[in-house]
Design an enzyme around this catalytic site. Sequence first.
Site, PDB file in Angstrom:
ATOM      1  N   ASN A 136      -2.317   7.474  -0.346  1.00 19.94           N
ATOM      2  CA  ASN A 136      -3.660   6.966   0.329  1.00 19.94           C
ATOM      3  C   ASN A 136      -3.947   7.383   1.710  1.00 19.94           C
ATOM      4  O   ASN A 136      -3.014   7.084   2.539  1.00 19.94           O
ATOM      5  CB  ASN A 136      -3.671   5.461   0.222  1.00 19.94           C
ATOM      6  CG  ASN A 136      -4.877   4.906   1.047  1.00 19.94           C
ATOM      7  OD1 ASN A 136      -5.633   5.614   1.390  1.00 19.94           O
ATOM      8  ND2 ASN A 136      -4.856   3.651   0.915  1.00 19.94           N
TER       9      ASN A 136
ATOM     10  N   GLU B 123       0.392  -4.790  -3.018  1.00 19.33           N
ATOM     11  CA  GLU B 123       0.889  -4.005  -1.795  1.00 19.33           C
ATOM     12  C   GLU B 123       0.840  -5.420  -1.080  1.00 19.33           C
ATOM     13  O   GLU B 123      -0.317  -6.145  -0.294  1.00 19.33           O
ATOM     14  CB  GLU B 123      -0.191  -3.538  -1.210  1.00 19.33           C
ATOM     15  CG  GLU B 123      -0.492  -2.077  -2.144  1.00 19.33           C
ATOM     16  CD  GLU B 123      -1.021  -0.993  -1.288  1.00 19.33           C
ATOM     17  OE1 GLU B 123      -0.442   0.137  -1.122  1.00 19.33           O
ATOM     18  OE2 GLU B 123      -2.314  -1.194  -0.755  1.00 19.33           O
TER      19      GLU B 123
ATOM     20  N   GLY C 207       2.638  -0.398   6.436  1.00 19.94           N
ATOM     21  CA  GLY C 207       2.769   0.260   7.699  1.00 19.94           C
ATOM     22  C   GLY C 207       3.741  -0.146   8.763  1.00 19.94           C
ATOM     23  O   GLY C 207       3.709   0.041   9.778  1.00 19.94           O
TER      24      GLY C 207
ATOM     25  N   LYS D 295      -6.061   7.226   3.735  1.00 19.53           N
ATOM     26  CA  LYS D 295      -6.770   6.274   4.634  1.00 19.53           C
ATOM     27  C   LYS D 295      -7.612   7.105   5.534  1.00 19.53           C
ATOM     28  O   LYS D 295      -8.217   8.076   5.247  1.00 19.53           O
ATOM     29  CB  LYS D 295      -5.735   5.283   5.473  1.00 19.53           C
ATOM     30  CG  LYS D 295      -4.852   4.749   4.452  1.00 19.53           C
ATOM     31  CD  LYS D 295      -3.979   3.588   5.197  1.00 19.53           C
ATOM     32  CE  LYS D 295      -3.056   2.943   4.133  1.00 19.53           C
ATOM     33  NZ  LYS D 295      -2.246   1.703   4.746  1.00 19.53           N
TER      34      LYS D 295
ATOM     35  N   HIS E 152      -8.322  -2.685  -1.341  1.00 20.68           N
ATOM     36  CA  HIS E 152      -7.154  -2.573  -0.479  1.00 20.68           C
ATOM     37  C   HIS E 152      -7.069  -3.564   0.480  1.00 20.68           C
ATOM     38  O   HIS E 152      -8.261  -4.013   1.004  1.00 20.68           O
ATOM     39  CB  HIS E 152      -7.326  -1.282   0.228  1.00 20.68           C
ATOM     40  CG  HIS E 152      -6.016  -0.795   0.610  1.00 20.68           C
ATOM     41  ND1 HIS E 152      -5.719  -1.380   2.014  1.00 20.68           N
ATOM     42  CD2 HIS E 152      -4.835  -0.108   0.449  1.00 20.68           C
ATOM     43  CE1 HIS E 152      -4.383  -0.829   2.115  1.00 20.68           C
ATOM     44  NE2 HIS E 152      -4.214  -0.060   1.202  1.00 20.68           N
TER      45      HIS E 152
ATOM     46  N   SER F  84       5.306   0.799   2.760  1.00 21.79           N
ATOM     47  CA  SER F  84       6.413   1.343   3.254  1.00 21.79           C
ATOM     48  C   SER F  84       7.268   2.113   2.458  1.00 21.79           C
ATOM     49  O   SER F  84       8.536   2.194   2.637  1.00 21.79           O
ATOM     50  CB  SER F  84       7.123   0.625   4.151  1.00 21.79           C
ATOM     51  OG  SER F  84       6.514   0.116   5.210  1.00 21.79           O
TER      52      SER F  84
ATOM     53  N   GLU G  81      -6.795  -3.433   3.505  1.00 21.29           N
ATOM     54  CA  GLU G  81      -7.371  -3.220   4.847  1.00 21.29           C
ATOM     55  C   GLU G  81      -8.796  -3.294   4.698  1.00 21.29           C
ATOM     56  O   GLU G  81      -9.453  -3.609   5.664  1.00 21.29           O
ATOM     57  CB  GLU G  81      -6.942  -1.816   5.108  1.00 21.29           C
ATOM     58  CG  GLU G  81      -5.500  -1.543   5.557  1.00 21.29           C
ATOM     59  CD  GLU G  81      -4.964  -0.261   5.496  1.00 21.29           C
ATOM     60  OE1 GLU G  81      -5.433   0.462   5.360  1.00 21.29           O
ATOM     61  OE2 GLU G  81      -3.809  -0.395   5.720  1.00 21.29           O
TER      62      GLU G  81
HETATM   63  P1  13P Z   1       2.120   2.455   4.152  1.00 21.33           P
HETATM   64  O1  13P Z   1       2.779   3.398   3.133  1.00 21.33           O
HETATM   65  O2  13P Z   1       1.796   3.181   5.328  1.00 21.33           O
HETATM   66  O3  13P Z   1       2.859   1.263   4.231  1.00 21.33           O
HETATM   67  O4  13P Z   1       0.852   2.193   3.405  1.00 21.33           O
HETATM   68  C1  13P Z   1       0.721   1.415   2.344  1.00 21.33           C
HETATM   69  C2  13P Z   1      -0.835   1.349   1.797  1.00 21.33           C
HETATM   70  O5  13P Z   1      -1.622   0.632   2.294  1.00 21.33           O
HETATM   71  C3  13P Z   1      -1.127   2.405   0.714  1.00 21.33           C
HETATM   72  O6  13P Z   1      -2.286   1.941   0.342  1.00 21.33           O
END
Ligand code: 13P
Length: 256
Positions: A12, A173, A179, A14, A101, A219, A103
């Site tokens: 992803n 997640e 992150g 983003k 997601h 992560s 976010e």
């Molecule tokens: P990270 O791998 O940066 O923690 O992000 C995970 C994520 O949100 C994947 O959709």
Amino acid sequence: MSHQRKPIIAANWKMFKTVSEARETAVRLKALLDGGPALQSREVLVCPAFTALAAVHEVLSGSGIQVGGQNLHWEDEGAFTGEISAGMLLDCGCRYALLGHSERRQYFFETDETVSRKLRAVLSTPLIPILCVGESLSQRESGRAEEVIQGQLSGALAGVEASGLGGLVVAYEPVWAIGTGMTATPDIADQVHGIIREWLARRCSADMAAATRILYGGSVKPANAGELMSRENIDGALVGGASLDAESFSRIVEFK
Ligand code: 13P
């Protein structure tokens, strides 16, 4: 990871990478993975920003690496400024679509109801939905993780016939692991994946639950991917930060 389920390793990206940066990363990824053993035994996909979808699909076509969208609108078309439909994702060569997601839920006010509409839109197309669920740190600390995740599942699947959910992919997640460098331990992730699988067995069927891929995200790095994937209920990874670099992502894809 169970041998009856083919793992999915998804990137992803983003809101990162211009079209040329995305194309360059895809070229490197293809060179690293094409023809290797990982693509025989694993499904691999990249979810770039909408602007780079067509370019990344063009680079990856024929390689076995698939492309997915990060979000979509539930209507086929219409006056919805700034939105993209499932049909438009397909038109750019997408095979998968991420939905719900954290976010999107946190910053763009997505609710279980809108995630459910998006899921139904995706299920009416050949796209494979990857439904994201996960609890926040305060929800985990107050002992509500299980309840939150079950609520997100039942909200997203509301009104969907079990018979139509054969291709569903779920991504767990935990928000506190995204992150932050704080990966859920393999024990925590496997336990939550087990809860999700049991919930799917009750809601749909034991066969459907046994066949559903449940990915872990938060992560994931080359150094922890193998241990996470060794757990019975973890069928792949959804990778953010560590997927932006082709070498790092290819090492996750090639987990041992
Ligand atoms: P990270 O791998 O940066 O923690 O992000 C995970 C994520 O949100 C994947 O959709």
